[in-house]
Design an enzyme around this catalytic site. Structure first.
Site, PDB file in Angstrom:
ATOM      1  N   GLU A 284       0.592  -1.128   0.077  1.00 49.18           N
ATOM      2  CA  GLU A 284      -0.098  -0.037  -0.126  1.00 49.18           C
ATOM      3  C   GLU A 284       0.797   0.995  -0.040  1.00 49.18           C
ATOM      4  O   GLU A 284       0.802   2.278   0.750  1.00 49.18           O
ATOM      5  CB  GLU A 284      -0.882  -0.063   1.392  1.00 49.18           C
ATOM      6  CG  GLU A 284      -1.769  -1.118   1.444  1.00 49.18           C
ATOM      7  CD  GLU A 284      -2.480  -0.975   2.774  1.00 49.18           C
ATOM      8  OE1 GLU A 284      -2.119  -0.274   3.548  1.00 49.18           O
ATOM      9  OE2 GLU A 284      -3.445  -1.932   2.993  1.00 49.18           O
ATOM     10  N   GLY A 286       2.192   4.920  -0.615  1.00 47.27           N
ATOM     11  CA  GLY A 286       1.399   6.284  -0.990  1.00 47.27           C
ATOM     12  C   GLY A 286       2.582   7.204  -1.161  1.00 47.27           C
ATOM     13  O   GLY A 286       2.854   7.739  -2.471  1.00 47.27           O
ATOM     14  N   ARG A 287       3.584   7.580  -0.235  1.00 45.85           N
ATOM     15  CA  ARG A 287       4.538   8.531  -0.464  1.00 45.85           C
ATOM     16  C   ARG A 287       5.412   8.245  -1.475  1.00 45.85           C
ATOM     17  O   ARG A 287       5.875   9.017  -2.304  1.00 45.85           O
ATOM     18  CB  ARG A 287       5.263   8.710   0.877  1.00 45.85           C
ATOM     19  CG  ARG A 287       6.193  10.022   0.826  1.00 45.85           C
ATOM     20  CD  ARG A 287       7.172   9.761   2.350  1.00 45.85           C
ATOM     21  NE  ARG A 287       6.387   9.342   3.356  1.00 45.85           N
ATOM     22  CZ  ARG A 287       5.945  10.471   4.095  1.00 45.85           C
ATOM     23  NH1 ARG A 287       6.352  11.621   4.010  1.00 45.85           N
ATOM     24  NH2 ARG A 287       5.454  10.089   5.249  1.00 45.85           N
ATOM     25  N   ARG A 323       3.324  19.730   6.495  1.00 41.25           N
ATOM     26  CA  ARG A 323       4.401  18.805   7.010  1.00 41.25           C
ATOM     27  C   ARG A 323       5.512  19.553   7.888  1.00 41.25           C
ATOM     28  O   ARG A 323       6.133  18.986   8.805  1.00 41.25           O
ATOM     29  CB  ARG A 323       5.068  18.015   5.697  1.00 41.25           C
ATOM     30  CG  ARG A 323       3.855  17.289   5.084  1.00 41.25           C
ATOM     31  CD  ARG A 323       4.503  16.324   3.995  1.00 41.25           C
ATOM     32  NE  ARG A 323       5.278  15.093   4.855  1.00 41.25           N
ATOM     33  CZ  ARG A 323       6.544  15.025   5.108  1.00 41.25           C
ATOM     34  NH1 ARG A 323       7.132  15.727   4.538  1.00 41.25           N
ATOM     35  NH2 ARG A 323       6.674  13.820   5.937  1.00 41.25           N
ATOM     36  N   CYS A 354      -0.601  33.056  10.980  1.00 45.38           N
ATOM     37  CA  CYS A 354      -0.408  33.927  12.203  1.00 45.38           C
ATOM     38  C   CYS A 354       0.092  32.959  13.404  1.00 45.38           C
ATOM     39  O   CYS A 354      -0.893  32.991  14.338  1.00 45.38           O
ATOM     40  CB  CYS A 354      -1.601  34.927  12.509  1.00 45.38           C
ATOM     41  SG  CYS A 354      -1.294  36.295  11.699  1.00 45.38           S
ATOM     42  N   GLU A 355       1.081  32.187  13.225  1.00 46.36           N
ATOM     43  CA  GLU A 355       1.795  31.497  14.307  1.00 46.36           C
ATOM     44  C   GLU A 355       3.112  31.301  14.234  1.00 46.36           C
ATOM     45  O   GLU A 355       3.489  31.169  12.708  1.00 46.36           O
ATOM     46  CB  GLU A 355       1.041  29.888  13.985  1.00 46.36           C
ATOM     47  CG  GLU A 355      -0.529  30.022  14.176  1.00 46.36           C
ATOM     48  CD  GLU A 355      -1.014  28.700  14.813  1.00 46.36           C
ATOM     49  OE1 GLU A 355      -0.394  28.021  15.495  1.00 46.36           O
ATOM     50  OE2 GLU A 355      -2.312  28.472  14.666  1.00 46.36           O
ATOM     51  N   TYR A 383       0.989  14.168   0.963  1.00 45.25           N
ATOM     52  CA  TYR A 383       0.647  14.866   2.150  1.00 45.25           C
ATOM     53  C   TYR A 383       0.705  16.181   2.055  1.00 45.25           C
ATOM     54  O   TYR A 383       1.185  16.957   3.044  1.00 45.25           O
ATOM     55  CB  TYR A 383       1.357  13.948   3.373  1.00 45.25           C
ATOM     56  CG  TYR A 383       1.266  12.367   3.453  1.00 45.25           C
ATOM     57  CD1 TYR A 383       0.011  11.769   3.824  1.00 45.25           C
ATOM     58  CD2 TYR A 383       2.358  11.660   3.229  1.00 45.25           C
ATOM     59  CE1 TYR A 383      -0.298  10.513   3.745  1.00 45.25           C
ATOM     60  CE2 TYR A 383       2.114  10.219   3.272  1.00 45.25           C
ATOM     61  CZ  TYR A 383       0.798   9.760   3.541  1.00 45.25           C
ATOM     62  OH  TYR A 383       0.815   8.432   3.320  1.00 45.25           O
TER      63      TYR A 383
HETATM   64  N1  LLP Z   1      -1.397   2.024   4.383  1.00 45.45           N
HETATM   65  C1  LLP Z   1      -1.815   2.441   5.686  1.00 45.45           C
HETATM   66  C2  LLP Z   1      -2.730   1.753   6.548  1.00 45.45           C
HETATM   67  C3  LLP Z   1      -1.486   3.807   5.997  1.00 45.45           C
HETATM   68  O1  LLP Z   1      -1.891   4.179   7.126  1.00 45.45           O
HETATM   69  C4  LLP Z   1      -0.654   4.463   5.395  1.00 45.45           C
HETATM   70  C5  LLP Z   1      -0.346   5.868   5.702  1.00 45.45           C
HETATM   71  C6  LLP Z   1      -0.249   4.181   4.225  1.00 45.45           C
HETATM   72  C7  LLP Z   1      -0.838   2.708   3.677  1.00 45.45           C
HETATM   73  C8  LLP Z   1       0.657   4.866   3.298  1.00 45.45           C
HETATM   74  O2  LLP Z   1       2.013   5.096   3.776  1.00 45.45           O
HETATM   75  P1  LLP Z   1       2.984   5.810   2.871  1.00 45.45           P
HETATM   76  O3  LLP Z   1       3.577   4.633   1.805  1.00 45.45           O
HETATM   77  O4  LLP Z   1       2.629   6.969   2.305  1.00 45.45           O
HETATM   78  O5  LLP Z   1       4.172   5.950   3.907  1.00 45.45           O
HETATM   79  N2  LLP Z   1       0.722  12.799   6.942  1.00 45.45           N
HETATM   80  C9  LLP Z   1       2.394  12.078   7.137  1.00 45.45           C
HETATM   81  C10 LLP Z   1       2.015  10.552   6.823  1.00 45.45           C
HETATM   82  C11 LLP Z   1       1.103   9.726   7.445  1.00 45.45           C
HETATM   83  C12 LLP Z   1       0.976   8.268   6.804  1.00 45.45           C
HETATM   84  C13 LLP Z   1      -0.219   7.694   7.414  1.00 45.45           C
HETATM   85  N3  LLP Z   1      -0.473   6.604   6.925  1.00 45.45           N
HETATM   86  C14 LLP Z   1       3.215  12.744   6.291  1.00 45.45           C
HETATM   87  O6  LLP Z   1       3.112  13.986   6.040  1.00 45.45           O
HETATM   88  O7  LLP Z   1       4.490  12.513   6.642  1.00 45.45           O
END
Ligand code: LLP
Length: 430
Positions: A284, A286-287, A323, A354-355, A383
């Site tokens: 899964e 994302g990043r 971030r 304003c922070e 993100y």
């Molecule tokens: N699967 C699940 C169940 C997750 O909770 C997440 C991310 C992913 C997959 C994807 O993870 P990745 O491959 O993107 O690392 N807002 C934070 C990141 C929060 C990630 C939350 N869960 C940031 O800006 O770094």
């Protein structure tokens, strides 16, 4: 520089062959710019890394990283499924036309309404707790409908990332502890409306070593083995997301290939050890897929020099890119209209919220910056826009998709009217 970024002779930064200065003039700032080809490249790299070593691999892109519709369509075209965490994301996945068997629903604290929607759509429901399982059991019985289910297991490993990004520690709120797994699966197996199909982990995000993945995967495979002994055969094993990207050039990083080379032999040996039927492996990310594909462009409005610091004030803040303030995250910055110029001074790039925590980049050595210059924050595809808010009453920014010299607006800039959309003022207050 990233492979999809370049610098023209006039010093303008380009992304996907498009001049960023021209984009900022046409669409205004702050502006997110996403490179389509780069998303495709990263997706294929990730998929191939595993598919070259293992027969059945599925990528379920984590919608939370960036769920702009155009981005979701690119990934659907590539063949990605979806990891979703809310009714809203189930809605998006349907909107994009994904079939339910390509969607896994892994939220925590799912509401009954969300469970009902997931059941109705037929997506795989990944339980985060025993209580959630009991609630779905009631819903399934009432509706006489069968659900494909799995459990998110917390393997209790430390992924050595920012504390906010670690999700598989013993104390984390996510998943069921490994110690509860046998009870959970034995109970789920008895439920006539459940098709118990898989097991899931997600240990955190922005992870830059394969070790925590290997440690956690070992535990997950051993649980799968124990389940096999108890008569529960799993169709899939989901290793979650979490592969980090190179926000900083001099920091360690891993590639999907590194991870595949460490993980697949382990999985194969555990399959043999426990006599498992070859499960489908889900990932899964994302990043990794969208992270470095986008940049954020912001315009310099104010320059402030004090005896202690020089601040470059831009027309974006943590409402546009959260971030840095939220995780102390680092995003490389480039002066997009003088990208080739020599570095001259050390500055802080200050946001317009304003922070005092609203500093987008600290102590950066950059070319001399003037009012009207354009700052590009790199690697903001994951993100980024998705965590933007209207805090300080600023409409959400626009987003543009570039591809080999062409570009399209994929998200209109909001207007002031959007700030009050849906609000009502009772007559007596007028
Ligand atoms: N699967 C699940 C169940 C997750 O909770 C997440 C991310 C992913 C997959 C994807 O993870 P990745 O491959 O993107 O690392 N807002 C934070 C990141 C929060 C990630 C939350 N869960 C940031 O800006 O770094």
């Amino acid at each position: 520089m990233r492979p999809h970024l370049g610098v023209k002779e006039d010093g303008h930064l380009t992304i996907g062959g498009v001049d960023t200065v021209e984009l900022a003039e046409e669409f205004g700032t702050p502006l997110y710019v996403v490179d389509e080809d780069r998303i495709r490249e990263r997706y294929r790299e990730f998929y191939r890394a595993f598919a070259d070593l293992y027969p059945e691999v599925e990528i379920r892109y984590a919608y939370k990283a960036n769920s702009t519709l155009a981005v979701l369509h690119i990934l659907r075209q590539e063949g990605a499924g979806a990891d979703v965490l809310s009714a809203g994301e189930i809605f998006l996945a349907s909107k994009v036309g994904l079939s339910p068997d390509k969607i896994i629903f892994t939220g925590n604290n799912k509401t009954n309404e969300e469970l009902e929607l997931a059941l109705e759509k037929g997506v795989t429901i990944n339980f985060d707790s025993l209580h959630e399982m009991e609630r779905l059991q009631r819903i399934c019985s009432a509706k006489k409908k069968k659900a494909k289910v799995s459990f998110r297991v917390n393997p209790a490993v430390s992924p050595e990332t920012h504390p906010h990004l670690a999700t598989g520690l013993r104390e984390s709120k996510f998943g069921i502890p490994a110690e509860q797994a046998m009870t959970a699966y034995t109970r789920a197996k008895e439920v006539e409306f459940f098709d118990v199909a898989g097991i899931h982990m997600h240990i955190g995000s922005q992870i830059t070593s394969v070790d925590p993945f290997v440690e956690a995967a070992t535990k997950l495979m051993d649980i799968a083995g124990e389940l096999m002994d108890k008569g529960v055969e799993l169709e899939f094993i989901d290793f979650g997301g979490g592969v980090g990207i190179r926000y900083e050039r001099d920091k360690p990083y891993i590639t999907p290939k590194d991870l595949a080379e460490a993980l697949v032999p382990l999985v194969e040996s555990k399959i043999d050890e426990h006599g498992l039927k070859k499960p489908i492996l889900y990932f899964e990310p994302g990043r990794y897929i969208v992270g470095d594909a986008a940049i954020l462009l912001a315009r310099v409005s104010t320059i402030k020099e004090t005896p202690f610091k020089k601040f470059i004030g831009v027309d974006a803040g943590f409402h546009v890119l959260l971030r840095p303030s939220f995780y102390g995250a680092y995003h490389e910055t480039v002066v997009a209209n003088k990208a080739g110029a020599p570095w001259e001074e050390k500055v802080d790039i200050a946001g317009n919220v304003c922070e005092s925590g609203d500093i987008l980049a600290r102590d950066r050595v950059l070319p001399r910056i003037d009012e009207g210059d354009l700052i590009a924050f790199l690697d903001t595809g994951a993100y980024g826009i998705i965590m933007a808010s209207r805090y300080n009453s600023r409409p959400l920014p626009a987003e543009v998709l570039v591809n080999r010299g062409e570009y399209d607006l994929i998200r209109e800039r909001e207007t002031f009217e959007d700030l009050i959309r849906g609000q009502r003022v009772p007559g007596r207050l007028r």
